[in-house]
Design an enzyme around this catalytic site. Structure first.
Site, PDB file in Angstrom:
ATOM      1  N   GLU A 425       1.195  -0.817   0.157  1.00 29.92           N
ATOM      2  CA  GLU A 425       0.017  -0.351  -0.024  1.00 29.92           C
ATOM      3  C   GLU A 425       0.525   1.419  -0.008  1.00 29.92           C
ATOM      4  O   GLU A 425       1.795   1.638   0.687  1.00 29.92           O
ATOM      5  CB  GLU A 425      -0.603   0.002   1.579  1.00 29.92           C
ATOM      6  CG  GLU A 425      -1.456  -0.890   0.771  1.00 29.92           C
ATOM      7  CD  GLU A 425      -2.370  -1.090   2.791  1.00 29.92           C
ATOM      8  OE1 GLU A 425      -2.584  -1.264   4.239  1.00 29.92           O
ATOM      9  OE2 GLU A 425      -2.825  -2.760   2.756  1.00 29.92           O
ATOM     10  N   LEU A 466      -5.765  -1.940  -1.321  1.00 30.21           N
ATOM     11  CA  LEU A 466      -5.676  -1.464   0.529  1.00 30.21           C
ATOM     12  C   LEU A 466      -6.526  -3.001   1.073  1.00 30.21           C
ATOM     13  O   LEU A 466      -7.929  -2.783   1.455  1.00 30.21           O
ATOM     14  CB  LEU A 466      -6.983  -0.675   0.558  1.00 30.21           C
ATOM     15  CG  LEU A 466      -6.056   0.338   1.797  1.00 30.21           C
ATOM     16  CD1 LEU A 466      -7.233   1.319   1.956  1.00 30.21           C
ATOM     17  CD2 LEU A 466      -6.510  -0.740   3.163  1.00 30.21           C
ATOM     18  N   ALA A 467      -5.500  -3.730   0.725  1.00 36.10           N
ATOM     19  CA  ALA A 467      -6.308  -5.512   1.385  1.00 36.10           C
ATOM     20  C   ALA A 467      -5.543  -6.615   1.599  1.00 36.10           C
ATOM     21  O   ALA A 467      -4.059  -6.372   0.698  1.00 36.10           O
ATOM     22  CB  ALA A 467      -6.961  -6.327  -0.024  1.00 36.10           C
ATOM     23  N   GLU A 468      -4.462  -6.578   2.895  1.00 35.49           N
ATOM     24  CA  GLU A 468      -3.511  -7.313   3.244  1.00 35.49           C
ATOM     25  C   GLU A 468      -3.718  -8.835   2.829  1.00 35.49           C
ATOM     26  O   GLU A 468      -2.116  -9.066   2.143  1.00 35.49           O
ATOM     27  CB  GLU A 468      -3.689  -7.003   4.971  1.00 35.49           C
ATOM     28  CG  GLU A 468      -2.677  -5.515   5.396  1.00 35.49           C
ATOM     29  CD  GLU A 468      -4.591  -4.580   4.818  1.00 35.49           C
ATOM     30  OE1 GLU A 468      -5.186  -5.475   4.864  1.00 35.49           O
ATOM     31  OE2 GLU A 468      -3.870  -3.446   5.597  1.00 35.49           O
ATOM     32  N   PHE A 491       1.372  -1.223   8.377  1.00 38.65           N
ATOM     33  CA  PHE A 491       2.297  -1.375   9.497  1.00 38.65           C
ATOM     34  C   PHE A 491       2.258  -2.351  10.125  1.00 38.65           C
ATOM     35  O   PHE A 491       0.850  -3.535   9.923  1.00 38.65           O
ATOM     36  CB  PHE A 491       1.362  -0.150  10.394  1.00 38.65           C
ATOM     37  CG  PHE A 491       0.964   1.316  10.391  1.00 38.65           C
ATOM     38  CD1 PHE A 491       2.100   2.707  11.137  1.00 38.65           C
ATOM     39  CD2 PHE A 491      -0.069   2.075   9.322  1.00 38.65           C
ATOM     40  CE1 PHE A 491       2.230   3.589  10.504  1.00 38.65           C
ATOM     41  CE2 PHE A 491       0.534   2.881   8.359  1.00 38.65           C
ATOM     42  CZ  PHE A 491       0.867   3.919   9.690  1.00 38.65           C
ATOM     43  N   ASP A 493       0.793  -3.163  13.010  1.00 41.78           N
ATOM     44  CA  ASP A 493      -0.902  -3.028  13.689  1.00 41.78           C
ATOM     45  C   ASP A 493      -1.672  -3.910  12.580  1.00 41.78           C
ATOM     46  O   ASP A 493      -3.459  -4.358  12.748  1.00 41.78           O
ATOM     47  CB  ASP A 493      -1.558  -2.281  13.291  1.00 41.78           C
ATOM     48  CG  ASP A 493       0.094  -1.157  14.630  1.00 41.78           C
ATOM     49  OD1 ASP A 493      -0.615  -0.297  15.476  1.00 41.78           O
ATOM     50  OD2 ASP A 493       0.679  -1.035  13.944  1.00 41.78           O
ATOM     51  N   ILE A 495      -1.663  -5.919  10.279  1.00 43.37           N
ATOM     52  CA  ILE A 495      -0.860  -7.296   9.512  1.00 43.37           C
ATOM     53  C   ILE A 495      -2.045  -8.113   9.353  1.00 43.37           C
ATOM     54  O   ILE A 495      -1.929  -9.515   8.865  1.00 43.37           O
ATOM     55  CB  ILE A 495       0.433  -7.550  10.004  1.00 43.37           C
ATOM     56  CG1 ILE A 495       1.146  -8.507   8.515  1.00 43.37           C
ATOM     57  CG2 ILE A 495      -0.278  -8.174  11.229  1.00 43.37           C
ATOM     58  CD1 ILE A 495       2.361  -9.382   9.294  1.00 43.37           C
ATOM     59  N   PRO A 497      -5.405  -8.931   8.706  1.00 44.77           N
ATOM     60  CA  PRO A 497      -6.308  -9.642   7.448  1.00 44.77           C
ATOM     61  C   PRO A 497      -5.340 -10.488   6.868  1.00 44.77           C
ATOM     62  O   PRO A 497      -6.025 -11.308   6.409  1.00 44.77           O
ATOM     63  CB  PRO A 497      -6.147  -8.282   6.439  1.00 44.77           C
ATOM     64  CG  PRO A 497      -6.574  -6.940   7.769  1.00 44.77           C
ATOM     65  CD  PRO A 497      -5.116  -7.992   8.280  1.00 44.77           C
ATOM     66  N   HIS A 538      -0.552   2.284  16.062  1.00 48.42           N
ATOM     67  CA  HIS A 538       0.109   2.565  14.764  1.00 48.42           C
ATOM     68  C   HIS A 538       1.432   2.141  16.359  1.00 48.42           C
ATOM     69  O   HIS A 538       2.764   2.827  16.346  1.00 48.42           O
ATOM     70  CB  HIS A 538       0.453   3.742  14.594  1.00 48.42           C
ATOM     71  CG  HIS A 538      -1.050   4.258  13.786  1.00 48.42           C
ATOM     72  ND1 HIS A 538      -2.347   4.622  14.100  1.00 48.42           N
ATOM     73  CD2 HIS A 538      -0.371   4.239  12.287  1.00 48.42           C
ATOM     74  CE1 HIS A 538      -2.867   4.618  13.234  1.00 48.42           C
ATOM     75  NE2 HIS A 538      -2.072   4.359  12.212  1.00 48.42           N
TER      76      HIS A 538
END
Ligand SMILES: Cc1ncc(C[n+]2csc(CCOP(=O)(O)OP(=O)(O)O)c2C)c(N)n1
Ligand SMILES: [Mg+2]
Length: 737
Positions: A425, A466-468, A491, A493, A495, A497, A538
């Site tokens: 991203e 925007l999709a981990e 981040f 934070d 991870i 997904p 964060h």
């Protein structure tokens, strides 16, 4: 070494016109019937408790056989799901192979007795190892298609190379290969389904998505999973797709759909979506009984659509086979299935001694001293950064920040290895590349990837959706094709997904396929707190969740030079690596270093003594290294001499260095930023207590954050995270013990 080679069988025809030939109809029936009989044989073995799991393809056979006949095993690529027995039989997996997996034999070619039956894998046929997780495979298929396209546009990238992971990953590509992936209709509820369609559509990738719609996900009917009850209606507006919704019990309709889908993909027009309505006469699996949740009328209606019975009727009706010919064919197939079962029951069992084989690469050990060199190259040390530095980089030829040297390593490695792609991203300089004529570019929210797109182009460096899960799932597909994705999760934070892909797929690909497949991708992740206002989302740590995952290497550098050398090893090695970069350390003044040159690398599993000492050992890493050093300086003034070990890599970790130091000092503290309870330090402390008990003069102490979240207000943040004073107090307490 094999380049662009294939053992594929040629398809008998590329376009279906008119009716199927009699021979083709008999062949389809043969494969459908054989699939059903292998299922029946397994059910028998399960009843006799000779195998331990059974799930069938019953009712799906026509759709699956048609898919296989429209495609080319060993040329196209396949990411099937657990119900795809008929597909795999038609691709070339034998009943014997299937039954060897059912009994869990050492000679099970898909997994060596590690996976349940119907968890397919065959390198020769290009069937990539699949898990039990529904839908994860779709993103692998997308990444695989991207890799195929990349190699066809950059054939030189496929060339073998010695000295890194490429020595162990042959590349095959043709330019018009198709990637097939399948799933049940219930599994279309997973986010990864939509994430896969998103990228396939956007990039016009040659992926056939096949939904095998039997109306149920175990006991849950289709209308619960799919608003309106029809997935085709929901996906109809995705651009660039060929769509077909068909009677999945009619092999002729299915074959037409798949051949048209394959032609659409091969022509580069985009992906295809084939939605076949099938039936499920054998319940979900052996352990399920659909009489508990389906009405008798519904089950009877399903039985009337059984594709096997319908195909048999058709062969008779059209005079293609007589009753006795059908009997003879069926008997020979019954015999084949029975024989395969008998042979499988006699097959040798896997050896217990082999359990840990293929957790990691057997070929390339990143802990080997000769794998890497810590020698800074004198001629290049301190010279200008590759890519000329970037916005936000420290200027001049002096010491560089961690951020500079990570960026420099990415530039160096991308120059050296054309198989590397970088995405995530916001990591591109600008997705609308023409803007770069007038703007400086983004290059990551922390600017770690700045300048990469400008130097290496938008095919190698690009923004992801925007999709981990999309980021990691595609990386797996890239990596199984022999590429090296170096992706970023923005981040730590966020991870989570991607956790499913990391835990159940990335880390397991090699072990579960008994070494046949591997996905050595690198995931770079900014991590940690001490940001003053970073707050809950964060500031997270959580590395022990990943060190608790076999198959994954976890790296956590504390300074610029280590970050550079360890990232190089991560990229060149043959295992998946989670590369944790502490955000607070990115631009710190301490821990800077001159640029060490393009071949500087540090082996994994080698701790560094950052401060020698004789009274207490302090084992730590990441942002606590500098805080421990500050505490140790104060302790020295009070007469306590602390030895600080920076682990640098957390999995593997340097037990020898810990043991040597603890034997010398007899007192030890393990300190980390993450929460104390169930944290990384618990394992290290437990092992010290267990194996070094006789060397200890005091209890093993641990330091970590409070067992809560990191709050926004700095007063709270300071109290929650361990500070130099926390460490100093623990040092003095332990010395006094
Ligand atoms: C991520 C995930 N969640 C739950 C399960 C348990 N599970 C296995 S199969 C299944 C139903 C799948 O239904 P569908 O997608 O319609 O495929 P079908 O089995 O009907 O062919 C479930 C819930 C799983 N394997 N993976
Ligand atoms: Mg279903």
């Amino acid at each position: 070494m094999e380049l662009a080679a294939s053992r594929a069988r040629e398809p008998e025809s590329t376009v279906v016109s008119g009716s199927l030939s009699p021979q083709r109809m008999v062949e389809i029936y043969r494969l459908m019937y054989l699939s059903r009989r292998v299922d029946d044989r397994e059910i028998l073995l399960k009843r006799q408790q000779k195998i331990f799991f059974q799930i069938s393809a019953a009712g799906h056979e026509a759709l699956q056989v048609a898919a296989a006949l429209a495609l080319r095993p060993g040329y196209d690529w396949f990411f099937p799901y657990y119900r795809d027995r008929a597909l795999c039989l038609a691709l070339g997996v034998t009943p014997a192979d299937m039954l060897l997996q059912a009994v869990g034999a050492a000679t099970d070619p898909a997994s060596g007795g590690r996976q349940m039956p119907t968890h397919w894998s065959s390198r020769q046929l290009h069937i990539v190892s699949t898990s039990s997780s529904t839908t994860t495979q779709l993103l692998h298929a997308v990444g695989c298609a991207e890799a195929g396209r990349y190699f066809s546009r950059h054939p030189q990238a496929a060339a073998p190379a010695a000295g890194d992971y490429r020595a162990f990953h042959d590349v095959e590509f043709h330019g018009d290969e198709v990637v097939f992936t399948s799933l049940g209709e219930g599994s279309t509820s997973q986010g990864e389904f939509w994430e896969a369609l998103n990228t396939a559509s956007n990039q016009k990738l040659p992926v056939i998505f096949c939904v095998e719609d039997n109306g149920y996900a175990i006991s849950v009917p289709v209308e619960v999973n799919t608003p309106g009850g029809n997935i085709s209606s929901l996906v109809a507006n995705f651009p660039n797709f060929y769509f077909a919704e068909i009677d999945g019990t009619d092999p002729e309709a299915c074959l037409r759909a798949f051949e048209t889908a394959a032609a659409h993909c091969r022509a580069g027009l985009g992906p295809a979506f084939v939605h076949g309505h099938v039936v499920r006469p054998y319940s979900h699996a052996f352990s399920d009984d659909d009489k508990h949740y389906r009405s008798a009328a519904e089950r009877e209606a399903d039985a009337m659509r059984d594709p096997l019975a319908r195909m048999q009727m058709r062969l008779l009706r059209e005079g293609i086979l007589t009753d006795s010919e059908i009997n003879a064919l069926e008997q020979s197939l019954d015999h084949e299935a029975a024989e395969a079962a008998e042979r499988a029951l006699e097959a040798p069992l896997p050896k217990v001694a082999d359990i840990t084989r293929h957790v990691y690469s057997e070929d390339l050990d990143p802990t080997r001293a000769d794998f890497a060199t810590e020698q800074i190259q004198e001629q290049t040390a301190g010279s200008s950064l590759p890519g000329g530095g970037h916005a936000g980089s420290s200027k001049g030829s002096g010491p560089r920040t961690m951020s500079d040297l990570i960026n420099a390593c990415l530039h160096d490695e991308m120059r050296r290895d054309p198989r590397i792609v970088v995405y995530g991203e916001d990591i591109a300089d600008a997705s609308r590349a023409h803007a770069l004529e007038e703007v400086e570019g983004k290059g990551g929210v922390f600017k770690l990837t700045a300048g990469l797109q400008t130097e290496f182009g938008s095919e190698r460096v690009f923004n992801s959706p925007l999709a981990e899960a999309n980021i990691v799932g595609r990386a797996i597909g890239y990596a199984v094709r022999g590429m090296k994705p170096v992706v970023e999760i923005q981040f730590f934070d966020y991870i989570w997904p991607a956790m499913h892909q990391i835990r159940n797929e990335l880390s397991l690909m090699r072990w579960r396929s008994n070494g046949a497949w591997a996905s050595p991708a690198v995931i770079r992740v900014p991590i940690g707190g001490y940001l003053t206002g970073g707050s809950i989302y964060h500031s997270q740590s959580g590395e022990s969740i990943f060190t608790h995952t076999p198959g994954l290497r976890v790296v956590f550098p504390s300074n610029a030079l280590d970050a550079n050398g360890l990232l190089r090893t991560a990229i060149r090695c043959d295992d998946p690596v989670l590369f944790l970069e502490h955000k607070r350390l990115y631009r710190e003044t301490h821990g800077r270093s001159p640029y060490p040159g393009p071949d500087f690398a540090i082996p994994f599993g080698k701790a560094k003594i950052v401060r020698p000492g004789s009274h207490i050992t302090l084992v730590t890493y990441g942002a606590l290294v500098i805080r421990a050093l500050q505490a140790a300086q104060k302790a020295q003034l009070l007469g306590v001499d602390v030895e600080i070990l920076d682990l640098r890599t957390l999995s593997p970790y340097d037990w020898e260095a810990i043991a040597t130091s603890v034997r010398k000092t007899s007192r030890v503290i393990v300190a980390h930023e993450d929460m104390l309870s169930w944290g990384y330090g618990a394992e290290i402390a437990a092992r010290i207590a267990d194996e070094l008990f006789d060397s200890l003069d005091a209890p093993v102490r641990r330091i970590g954050a409070m067992d809560t979240f990191v709050a926004y207000q700095p007063v709270l943040e300071d109290a929650i995270l361990p500070q130099p004073e926390t460490i100093l107090k623990a040092i003095l307490d332990l010395k006094a013990y």
